[in-house]
Motif scaffolding. Structure first.
Motif, PDB file in Angstrom:
ATOM      1  N   UNK A 152       0.572  -1.254   0.168  1.00  0.00           N
ATOM      2  CA  UNK A 152      -0.308  -0.066   0.231  1.00  0.00           C
ATOM      3  C   UNK A 152       0.680   1.300  -0.058  1.00  0.00           C
ATOM      4  N   UNK A 153       2.377   1.147   0.057  1.00  0.00           N
ATOM      5  CA  UNK A 153       3.149   2.242   0.216  1.00  0.00           C
ATOM      6  C   UNK A 153       4.354   2.532  -0.787  1.00  0.00           C
ATOM      7  N   UNK A 154       3.993   3.733  -1.532  1.00  0.00           N
ATOM      8  CA  UNK A 154       4.217   4.328  -2.687  1.00  0.00           C
ATOM      9  C   UNK A 154       6.485   4.707  -2.216  1.00  0.00           C
ATOM     10  N   UNK A 155       6.425   4.450  -0.321  1.00  0.00           N
ATOM     11  CA  UNK A 155       7.769   5.554   0.025  1.00  0.00           C
ATOM     12  C   UNK A 155       8.030   4.479   0.954  1.00  0.00           C
ATOM     13  N   UNK A 156       9.359   4.022   0.971  1.00  0.00           N
ATOM     14  CA  UNK A 156      10.093   3.109   2.781  1.00  0.00           C
ATOM     15  C   UNK A 156      10.889   3.954   3.131  1.00  0.00           C
ATOM     16  N   UNK A 157      11.090   4.320   3.952  1.00  0.00           N
ATOM     17  CA  UNK A 157      11.999   4.895   5.063  1.00  0.00           C
ATOM     18  C   UNK A 157      12.595   4.718   5.692  1.00  0.00           C
ATOM     19  N   UNK A 158      14.045   4.267   5.979  1.00  0.00           N
ATOM     20  CA  UNK A 158      14.360   3.198   6.979  1.00  0.00           C
ATOM     21  C   UNK A 158      15.770   3.886   7.980  1.00  0.00           C
ATOM     22  N   UNK A 159      15.795   3.999   9.118  1.00  0.00           N
ATOM     23  CA  UNK A 159      16.556   3.997  10.152  1.00  0.00           C
ATOM     24  C   UNK A 159      17.625   3.398   9.539  1.00  0.00           C
ATOM     25  N   UNK A 169      14.836  -4.754  -4.884  1.00  0.00           N
ATOM     26  CA  UNK A 169      13.044  -5.213  -4.716  1.00  0.00           C
ATOM     27  C   UNK A 169      12.380  -3.725  -4.701  1.00  0.00           C
ATOM     28  N   UNK A 170      12.537  -3.215  -3.493  1.00  0.00           N
ATOM     29  CA  UNK A 170      11.855  -1.630  -3.663  1.00  0.00           C
ATOM     30  C   UNK A 170      12.472  -0.980  -5.000  1.00  0.00           C
ATOM     31  N   UNK A 171      13.528  -1.193  -5.156  1.00  0.00           N
ATOM     32  CA  UNK A 171      13.146  -0.231  -6.510  1.00  0.00           C
ATOM     33  C   UNK A 171      12.889  -0.789  -8.059  1.00  0.00           C
ATOM     34  N   UNK A 172      12.753  -1.250  -7.935  1.00  0.00           N
ATOM     35  CA  UNK A 172      12.499  -2.901  -8.742  1.00  0.00           C
ATOM     36  C   UNK A 172      11.007  -2.013  -9.378  1.00  0.00           C
ATOM     37  N   UNK A 173      10.358  -1.932  -7.983  1.00  0.00           N
ATOM     38  CA  UNK A 173       8.710  -2.014  -7.445  1.00  0.00           C
ATOM     39  C   UNK A 173       8.800  -0.730  -7.852  1.00  0.00           C
ATOM     40  N   UNK A 174       9.241   0.448  -8.193  1.00  0.00           N
ATOM     41  CA  UNK A 174       8.785   1.461  -7.763  1.00  0.00           C
ATOM     42  C   UNK A 174       8.617   2.213  -6.543  1.00  0.00           C
ATOM     43  N   UNK A 175       9.526   2.107  -5.663  1.00  0.00           N
ATOM     44  CA  UNK A 175       8.789   2.101  -4.536  1.00  0.00           C
ATOM     45  C   UNK A 175      10.038   3.500  -4.261  1.00  0.00           C
ATOM     46  N   UNK A 176       8.881   4.521  -3.731  1.00  0.00           N
ATOM     47  CA  UNK A 176      10.547   5.638  -3.835  1.00  0.00           C
ATOM     48  C   UNK A 176      11.131   4.869  -2.130  1.00  0.00           C
ATOM     49  N   UNK A 178       2.397  11.593  -0.004  1.00  0.00           N
ATOM     50  CA  UNK A 178       1.525  12.273   1.185  1.00  0.00           C
ATOM     51  C   UNK A 178       2.026  11.897   1.974  1.00  0.00           C
ATOM     52  N   UNK A 179       1.881  11.759   3.499  1.00  0.00           N
ATOM     53  CA  UNK A 179       1.872  10.731   4.970  1.00  0.00           C
ATOM     54  C   UNK A 179       1.630  10.114   4.724  1.00  0.00           C
ATOM     55  N   UNK A 180       0.176   9.472   3.606  1.00  0.00           N
ATOM     56  CA  UNK A 180      -0.339   7.680   4.272  1.00  0.00           C
ATOM     57  C   UNK A 180       0.614   6.857   3.610  1.00  0.00           C
ATOM     58  N   UNK A 181       0.567   7.201   2.614  1.00  0.00           N
ATOM     59  CA  UNK A 181       2.007   6.205   1.038  1.00  0.00           C
ATOM     60  C   UNK A 181       3.386   6.041   2.391  1.00  0.00           C
ATOM     61  N   UNK A 182       3.389   6.318   3.070  1.00  0.00           N
ATOM     62  CA  UNK A 182       4.975   6.696   3.751  1.00  0.00           C
ATOM     63  C   UNK A 182       5.101   5.110   5.010  1.00  0.00           C
ATOM     64  N   UNK A 183       6.086   4.271   5.151  1.00  0.00           N
ATOM     65  CA  UNK A 183       5.841   3.538   6.213  1.00  0.00           C
ATOM     66  C   UNK A 183       7.874   4.110   6.674  1.00  0.00           C
ATOM     67  N   UNK A 184       7.821   4.257   7.560  1.00  0.00           N
ATOM     68  CA  UNK A 184       9.553   4.361   8.622  1.00  0.00           C
ATOM     69  C   UNK A 184       9.052   3.252   8.942  1.00  0.00           C
ATOM     70  N   UNK A 185      10.849   2.395   8.707  1.00  0.00           N
ATOM     71  CA  UNK A 185      11.198   0.914   9.636  1.00  0.00           C
ATOM     72  C   UNK A 185      12.201   1.250  10.336  1.00  0.00           C
TER      73      UNK A 185
END
Length: 213
Positions: A2-9, A97-104, A158-165
Motif C-alpha cells: 500500500x506504500x509508495x515510499x519506504x524510509x529506513x533508520x 526489490x523496492x527499487x524494482x517495484x518503483x517504490x521510493x 503523502x504521509x499515508x503512503x509512507x512506511x518508516x522502518x
C-alpha cells in the motif's frame, strides 16, 4: 504494497556498525579520561543523538564536555566507522526489490549524512536510496519528526503512503510524531514486547519479512 515510499533508520535496521560505534565511544571516553563502557550499554543508546547518548552513559550534562566528546568520537569514527559497517544479509536485496517495484526509498538517521553516503558508496548501493537525512541536516534529532518529514517532502509524497522502518523506540516515536505508519525490526536491541507499547503495522524479525503477506 500500500506504500509508495519506504524510509529506513540505518544502524541496526540496515546495517551493523557495532565495532565502529563502540570503538568511537571508548576512544572519546579515553580522551576525556572517563571510564569506558561495555558494548551492550553502548548499543542500547544507538538511535539517540551523540549528545543524548553521552548523557545517558555518563550522567554528565556539561556542554563543553559534550562538545569535546562529540569531536573525539568523530575523530575515531572517521577512521573506523564506514569501513567496519556490515550490511545485513537482506539489506541489498530488500532495497533492490523496492527499487524494482518503483517504490521510493530513503534513510533518516541520527548518524551524519556524509557517513551514510560513504558507507553506501563502499557497498556500491548509493543508487538504491533516493533520499538521505542525517543528523547534521536537522535542527532537532529524532524522535522529533523533522528529519522524517523533510525526507517525505523531498519525495513529494503523502504521509499515508509512507512506511518508516526502524529498530528502536526512538524510531517508533519518530513515526508517531510524523503521523506515518511504522514497522519495527528486531535486529537491534529492542524486542517485540517493547515495541508493542507504540503504534505499528508490523514487527519484523528481519527486512525480508517486509514482503510477507
Amino acid at each position: 504494497m500500500k506504500y509508495n515510499t519506504i524510509i529506513f533508520d540505518f544502524d541496526y535496521t540496515l546495517a551493523d556498525a557495532t565495532y565502529g560505534i563502540v570503538s568511537s565511544f571508548n576512544h572519546a571516553f579515553s580522551r576525556l579520561e572517563i571510564p569506558g563502557c561495555d558494548c551492550e550499554r553502548i548499543k542500547r543508546t544507538v538511535g539517540l543523538s551523540l549528545d543524548e547518548a553521552f548523557v545517558q552513559l555518563t550522567g554528565d550534562e556539561d556542554k563543553a564536555t559534550i562538545n569535546s566528546f562529540r569531536s573525539f568520537f568523530r575523530e575515531k569514527a572517521d577512521e573506523v566507522m564506514s569501513k567496519n559497517t556490515v550490511l545485513f544479509e537482506d539489506t541489498v536485496s530488500t532495497l533492490q526489490k523496492l527499487k524494482n517495484d518503483g517504490i521510493n526509498t530513503g534513510i533518516v538517521t541520527t548518524k551524519y549524512h556524509y557517513r551514510i553516503d560513504e558507507t553506501l558508496n563502499i557497498h556500491g548501493i548509493s543508487d538504491l536510496v533516493d533520499v538521505i537525512v542525517g543528523g547534521e541536516d536537522v535542527r532537532v534529532p529524532k524522535p522529533s519528526p523533522e528529519g522524517l518529514l523533510l525526507a517525505i517532502a523531498s519525495l513529494s509524497t503523502d504521509l499515508d503512503e509512507v512506511l518508516y522502518i526502524g529498530d528502536s523506540l526512538v524510531d517508533a516515536k519518530t513515526a508517531m510524531a510524523a503521523n506515518v505508519d511504522f514497522a519495527a525490526v528486531t535486529t537491534g536491541t529492542t524486542d517485540r514486547e517493547e515495541f508493542s507499547q507504540y503504534p505499528y503495522v508490523k514487527i519484523l524479525k528481519n527486512l525480508s519479512e517486509l514482503f510477507n503477506q
